[in-house]
Every structure is written in C-alpha cells, then in structure tokens.
Write an enzyme that holds these catalytic residues in place. Structure first.
Site, PDB file in Angstrom:
ATOM      1  N   CYS A 152      16.010   0.447  19.995  1.00 55.59           N
ATOM      2  CA  CYS A 152      14.664  -0.628  20.264  1.00 55.59           C
ATOM      3  C   CYS A 152      15.321  -1.661  19.050  1.00 55.59           C
ATOM      4  CB  CYS A 152      12.878  -0.192  20.134  1.00 55.59           C
ATOM      5  SG  CYS A 152      11.513  -2.196  19.981  1.00 55.59           S
ATOM      6  N   GLY A 191      10.943   2.389  21.955  1.00 56.11           N
ATOM      7  CA  GLY A 191      11.739   1.234  22.942  1.00 56.11           C
ATOM      8  C   GLY A 191      10.512   0.511  23.174  1.00 56.11           C
ATOM      9  N   HIS A 196      -1.106  -5.593  15.152  1.00 61.27           N
ATOM     10  CA  HIS A 196      -0.958  -5.205  14.090  1.00 61.27           C
ATOM     11  C   HIS A 196      -1.446  -6.536  12.241  1.00 61.27           C
ATOM     12  CE1 HIS A 196       1.117  -1.636  15.075  1.00 61.27           C
ATOM     13  NE2 HIS A 196       1.521  -2.347  15.679  1.00 61.27           N
ATOM     14  N   SER A 254       2.578   0.268  26.480  1.00 59.59           N
ATOM     15  CA  SER A 254       2.544  -0.394  24.896  1.00 59.59           C
ATOM     16  C   SER A 254       3.794  -1.220  24.313  1.00 59.59           C
ATOM     17  CB  SER A 254       2.533   0.850  23.919  1.00 59.59           C
ATOM     18  OG  SER A 254       1.887   0.120  22.663  1.00 59.59           O
ATOM     19  N   CYS A 305      10.732  -4.410  14.260  1.00 58.13           N
ATOM     20  CA  CYS A 305       9.712  -3.879  13.240  1.00 58.13           C
ATOM     21  C   CYS A 305      10.006  -2.464  12.189  1.00 58.13           C
ATOM     22  CB  CYS A 305       8.615  -2.960  14.575  1.00 58.13           C
ATOM     23  SG  CYS A 305       7.935  -4.655  15.637  1.00 58.13           S
ATOM     24  N   SER A 320       0.304  -4.222  20.833  1.00 59.40           N
ATOM     25  CA  SER A 320       0.571  -3.915  19.132  1.00 59.40           C
ATOM     26  C   SER A 320       0.729  -5.219  18.370  1.00 59.40           C
ATOM     27  CB  SER A 320       1.954  -3.184  18.780  1.00 59.40           C
ATOM     28  OG  SER A 320       2.127  -1.838  20.584  1.00 59.40           O
ATOM     29  N   CYS A 375       3.431   8.295  16.157  1.00 57.52           N
ATOM     30  CA  CYS A 375       3.301   6.942  15.990  1.00 57.52           C
ATOM     31  C   CYS A 375       4.203   6.563  15.233  1.00 57.52           C
ATOM     32  CB  CYS A 375       2.146   6.026  15.982  1.00 57.52           C
ATOM     33  SG  CYS A 375       0.643   6.557  16.673  1.00 57.52           S
ATOM     34  N   CYS A 384       3.826  11.094  26.163  1.00 57.19           N
ATOM     35  CA  CYS A 384       4.438   9.528  25.271  1.00 57.19           C
ATOM     36  C   CYS A 384       5.259   9.241  24.938  1.00 57.19           C
ATOM     37  CB  CYS A 384       3.983   9.557  23.643  1.00 57.19           C
ATOM     38  SG  CYS A 384       4.960   8.350  22.635  1.00 57.19           S
ATOM     39  N   CYS A 428       8.587   0.932  11.464  1.00 51.12           N
ATOM     40  CA  CYS A 428       8.820   1.807  12.569  1.00 51.12           C
ATOM     41  C   CYS A 428      10.011   2.186  12.961  1.00 51.12           C
ATOM     42  CB  CYS A 428       8.665   0.945  14.243  1.00 51.12           C
ATOM     43  SG  CYS A 428       9.005   1.891  15.524  1.00 51.12           S
ATOM     44  N   GLU A 445      13.365  11.425  22.617  1.00 48.76           N
ATOM     45  CA  GLU A 445      12.565  12.013  21.722  1.00 48.76           C
ATOM     46  C   GLU A 445      11.209  11.192  23.296  1.00 48.76           C
ATOM     47  OE1 GLU A 445      12.973  12.833  17.816  1.00 48.76           O
ATOM     48  OE2 GLU A 445      12.465  11.413  18.223  1.00 48.76           O
TER      49      GLU A 445
HETATM   50  N1  SAH Z   1       7.591  -0.579  21.691  1.00 43.73           N
HETATM   51  C1  SAH Z   1       6.233  -0.722  21.927  1.00 43.73           C
HETATM   52  C2  SAH Z   1       5.713   0.984  21.996  1.00 43.73           C
HETATM   53  C3  SAH Z   1       5.998   1.963  21.476  1.00 43.73           C
HETATM   54  S1  SAH Z   1       5.724   1.965  19.623  1.00 43.73           S
HETATM   55  C4  SAH Z   1       5.026  -1.383  21.050  1.00 43.73           C
HETATM   56  O1  SAH Z   1       5.646  -1.547  19.791  1.00 43.73           O
HETATM   57  O2  SAH Z   1       3.753  -1.457  21.575  1.00 43.73           O
HETATM   58  C5  SAH Z   1       4.201   2.544  20.164  1.00 43.73           C
HETATM   59  C6  SAH Z   1       3.202   2.508  18.692  1.00 43.73           C
HETATM   60  O3  SAH Z   1       3.220   2.944  17.467  1.00 43.73           O
HETATM   61  C7  SAH Z   1       2.987   0.393  18.815  1.00 43.73           C
HETATM   62  O4  SAH Z   1       1.674   0.904  18.686  1.00 43.73           O
HETATM   63  C8  SAH Z   1       3.813   0.523  17.282  1.00 43.73           C
HETATM   64  O5  SAH Z   1       3.506  -0.481  16.996  1.00 43.73           O
HETATM   65  C9  SAH Z   1       3.240   1.847  16.299  1.00 43.73           C
HETATM   66  N2  SAH Z   1       3.834   2.057  15.472  1.00 43.73           N
HETATM   67  C10 SAH Z   1       5.247   1.829  15.367  1.00 43.73           C
HETATM   68  N3  SAH Z   1       5.914   1.954  13.664  1.00 43.73           N
HETATM   69  C11 SAH Z   1       4.741   2.990  12.950  1.00 43.73           C
HETATM   70  C12 SAH Z   1       4.043   3.845  12.188  1.00 43.73           C
HETATM   71  N4  SAH Z   1       5.258   3.758  11.333  1.00 43.73           N
HETATM   72  N5  SAH Z   1       2.988   3.938  11.752  1.00 43.73           N
HETATM   73  C13 SAH Z   1       1.695   3.911  12.681  1.00 43.73           C
HETATM   74  N6  SAH Z   1       2.370   2.981  14.538  1.00 43.73           N
HETATM   75  C14 SAH Z   1       3.235   3.050  14.371  1.00 43.73           C
HETATM   76 FE1  SF4 Z   2      10.339  -0.901  18.727  1.00 36.75          FE
HETATM   77 FE2  SF4 Z   2       7.581  -1.180  19.475  1.00 36.75          FE
HETATM   78 FE3  SF4 Z   2       9.025  -0.014  16.964  1.00 36.75          FE
HETATM   79 FE4  SF4 Z   2       8.158  -2.415  17.082  1.00 36.75          FE
HETATM   80  S1  SF4 Z   2       6.819  -1.112  17.389  1.00 36.75           S
HETATM   81  S2  SF4 Z   2      10.241  -1.753  16.618  1.00 36.75           S
HETATM   82  S3  SF4 Z   2       8.410  -3.202  19.238  1.00 36.75           S
HETATM   83  S4  SF4 Z   2       9.521   0.462  19.760  1.00 36.75           S
END
Ligand code: SAH
Ligand code: SF4
Length: 351
Positions: A109, A159, A214, A189, A113, A212, A333, A102, A116, A89
């Site tokens: 991935c 990813g 958190h 990111s 996490c 990221s 996100c 984006c 996500c 996507e």
């Molecule tokens: N893997 C990289 C980039 C992709 S994720 C990373 O983790 O940074 C892009 C962003 O979306 C990251 O900051 C991630 O922590 C955030 N993200 C993931 N799941 C989310 C959610 N459910 N709500 C808000 N942000 C989220």
């Molecule tokens: Fe992967 Fe980023 Fe999602 Fe974590 S937040 S699972 S690193 S895409």
C-alpha cells in the site's frame, strides 16, 4: 501486470474464446466457475479437450503458498503467490452467523500509515479484478470445505481499495452479479480517498462504506494517516456527508485505539462531534491496535477500550468494540504484510 486468468475473463471475453464451440458452452463454463466454484479441469460436463484448452488459456491467478489456521479453526489466513511472484494475503473468518472473507486489493500500500504492517512494507502493485475475485472464490471453496457458505466480503486486506477503484469495482460487480453475494454484504474500507468516496456515492450497487478515521482532528490525523494532508478532515467529512445524502446509507468509521494517542476523553468528544456532522448517524467500530513489527506504540488495554466506548455512548454515538480475530496467526486488521517479511512469517510455527 497479469495476463488473463480464470476469474479475470468477462462473460463476453469467454464467449469470444469459445467461438468455435456450441453456444451453450458459455453458460456451462460460467455456471461451473461461479455457481460451482469449479476449475475448468473439474468441469466433467465438458469434453476433455476443452477442459485442457481452458486450463491452458485461463490459468489460475493465485497459487496458495501457505494456509494458517487459528487455534479454534475459525480464522484462516491464506498466503498466495501471483504469476509475477508477488505475495498477497486473504483472511477467512467463520463466525456463528456468517462467513466473511477479507480480501487484498493491492500488493502492499502506498498510503504509509505507520501503524499498519502493509503500509510499513510499501507499495508493490495494484491487483487485477481476477486476482481479487479469485481470492473470494478460494475463500468460498475453503468455507464450503468447512461446511459453511461464504456470505460477506470486506475489502479490508492489503491495500487501499479506492486507489484501485476500477478493478475493485469490477470485482464488486462480479461478486454480486455472478457469485451471487448481496451488495449489502460487501464492505469497502478506505483510508479516506475523497474522489473515490464521491464516485462510490454515485455507484449503482449499495455496498457498505467504512472510513478509517482514527483521529478527529487534523494535527493527529496528519501524523497517523499521512493521506490526511492531501484530504484533510473537513473535505473528508464533506465527501462522507455527500455519500450518505446520495445513498441514504449509514457509513461506519473505523477507529484503531492506540494507547495514550487517540483514546483520550478529548478524542471521544471530537469523534462524537464529527459523527454529528453526518446526515445519518454513523456506526463506530473500535479496534484495539494490533501489534506490528514496525510500530512501537501499543493498543489501548481492555479497561481503556471500555472507557472510550462508554464515553462515546455517553455522547450519543453508536459504537461497538470489534472482537479481535486472528492475532495469533498475524491475520488481524493491519497485520497483513505478505510482501516483505513473509518467508520468515510463513515458516514460523503458529504461536
Ligand atoms: N486501506 C484501507 C483498507 C485496508 S486496512 C483502509 O485503511 O481502510 C483495514 C483496516 O485495518 C483499516 O481500518 C486500518 O486502519 C486498520 N488497521 C491498520 N493497521 C492496524 C493495526 N495495526 N491494528 C488495528 N487496525 C489496523
Ligand atoms: Fe494502506 Fe489501509 Fe494500511 Fe493505511 S491502513 S497503509 S491505507 S492498508
């Protein structure tokens, strides 16, 4: 992996491919691909036979499966199929002052996490440079269609970009050098892959880095972001400091606010402490956690978001609340999960 494709091929490879043609053809094709965003079949300055040959030998890497548009048409989510039937996507966001895409850097991935959707789906494979660049090109075409010029690229889709460093960096060079976007308008990111941050510190182009975070203590971060066990906060912060020292560029921290988990006063205080460890004050982006199918905890409600924001400001931290984009089309996100439940999602009408 993928064979070569329209936007995988380098200029040198294109020169080899066009060896039997007049020399100016290389410039013509390259200009067509990158300045005009044209497919070889649309390059009417080329002889018909050459157009056919290029279409055959440099096929497109992506087939658009669905396009979902949010209520006001400002967010567009493109679901694409790759040659091996993998799905990814890409999200285009049209703001008043910029048009941002984006892009995904991997299908799925491996970082796991839990909050996500991409992490919940697991890892499928790395994307090639051509597959990454073609997402940008498609978004640029879509943007042009809406009368807008694509200005920004964020590597924040599916990813972990720094787990696919070389292909991502080759895409950055192509987007900067050939598509002509300023490196300052590109943002990578990362979940906090320390060796990747160290490589970025020495990279030639001044792209932006978002980390990221958190959580600002290891116990909580180990839980939210499992890769923290491999690269704990002290190592991550040291790498961030080296990055800032080497580039003299401010980085940003992403903080997805999770109700009752990382939105307490103590979290704001710890985060402020981490920010002070860097040689240049970072920018903190607060994003209320978006809902995903596999994670029960909710995002912090608006009043809690404001409170956390105020607490950070009171600690002297530079922070903003990021406006949520695309939740109605599962394009916000952390909501990208084309790999797994996509058939279901793609056929579901927009809410
Ligand atoms: N893997 C990289 C980039 C992709 S994720 C990373 O983790 O940074 C892009 C962003 O979306 C990251 O900051 C991630 O922590 C955030 N993200 C993931 N799941 C989310 C959610 N459910 N709500 C808000 N942000 C989220
Ligand atoms: Fe992967 Fe980023 Fe999602 Fe974590 S937040 S699972 S690193 S895409």
């Amino acid at each position: 992996m993928t064979a070569t494709s329209t936007y995988e091929v380098s200029r040198v490879e294109l020169t080899t491919l066009l060896a039997g043609e007049p020399r100016y053809r290389v410039d013509q094709v390259w200009h067509g691909l990158y300045a005009e965003l044209a497919r070889p079949a649309e390059m009417t300055t080329l002889p018909v036979a050459l157009r056919a040959r290029l279409t055959e030998e440099l096929p497109e890497a992506l087939v658009t499966v669905t396009e979902r548009v949010s209520e006001h048409g400002q967010t567009v989510k493109l679901l694409s199929r790759l040659v091996d039937d993998t799905r990814i996507e890409t999200v285009l966001m049209l703001y008043a002052d910029r048009a941002t895409v984006c892009v995904s850097t991997q299908a799925g991935c491996a970082m796991g996490c839990g909050f996500c959707a991409t992490g919940q789906a697991g890892f499928e494979r790395h994307l090639s440079t051509g597959e990454i660049v073609e997402q940008v090109v498609r978004a640029a075409r879509r943007s042009r269609h809406a009368g807008r010029r694509l200005s920004n690229v964020v590597f924040m889709g599916m990813g972990e970009p720094l787990a696919n460093y070389d292909r991502v960096w080759a895409a950055v060079e192509r987007i900067h050098g050939d598509l002509g976007l300023s490196a300052r308008h590109l943002t990578i990111s990362t979940v906090g892959i320390v060796p990747g941050i160290e490589r970025l510190a020495g990279a030639a182009l001044p792209v932006n880095l978002a980390v990221s975070l958190h959580a600002a203590d290891d116990q909580l971060r180990d839980e939210l972001v499992p890769v923290n066990r491999r690269y704990p906060l002290d190592r991550l912060m040291a790498a961030c400091s080296r990055y800032v020292e080497a580039t003299r560029r401010r980085l940003s921290f992403e903080w997805a606010l999770i109700d009752g988990v990382n939105d307490r006063a103590v979290d704001a205080e710890r985060l402020a402490g981490r920010c002070r460890e860097l040689p240049l004050a970072p920018h903190v982006n607060l994003i209320p956690l978006n809902p995903t199918p596999g994670w029960p905890t909710k995002g912090t409600p608006p009043a809690g978001v404001r409170l956390f924001h105020d607490q950070l400001l009171a600690h002297g931290v530079n922070a903003t609340v990021r406006r949520n984009r695309g939740t109605s089309i599962d394009a916000a996100c952390g909501q990208l999960a084309a790999g797994a439940p996509v058939e279901l999602k793609a056929s579901r009408p927009a809410r």
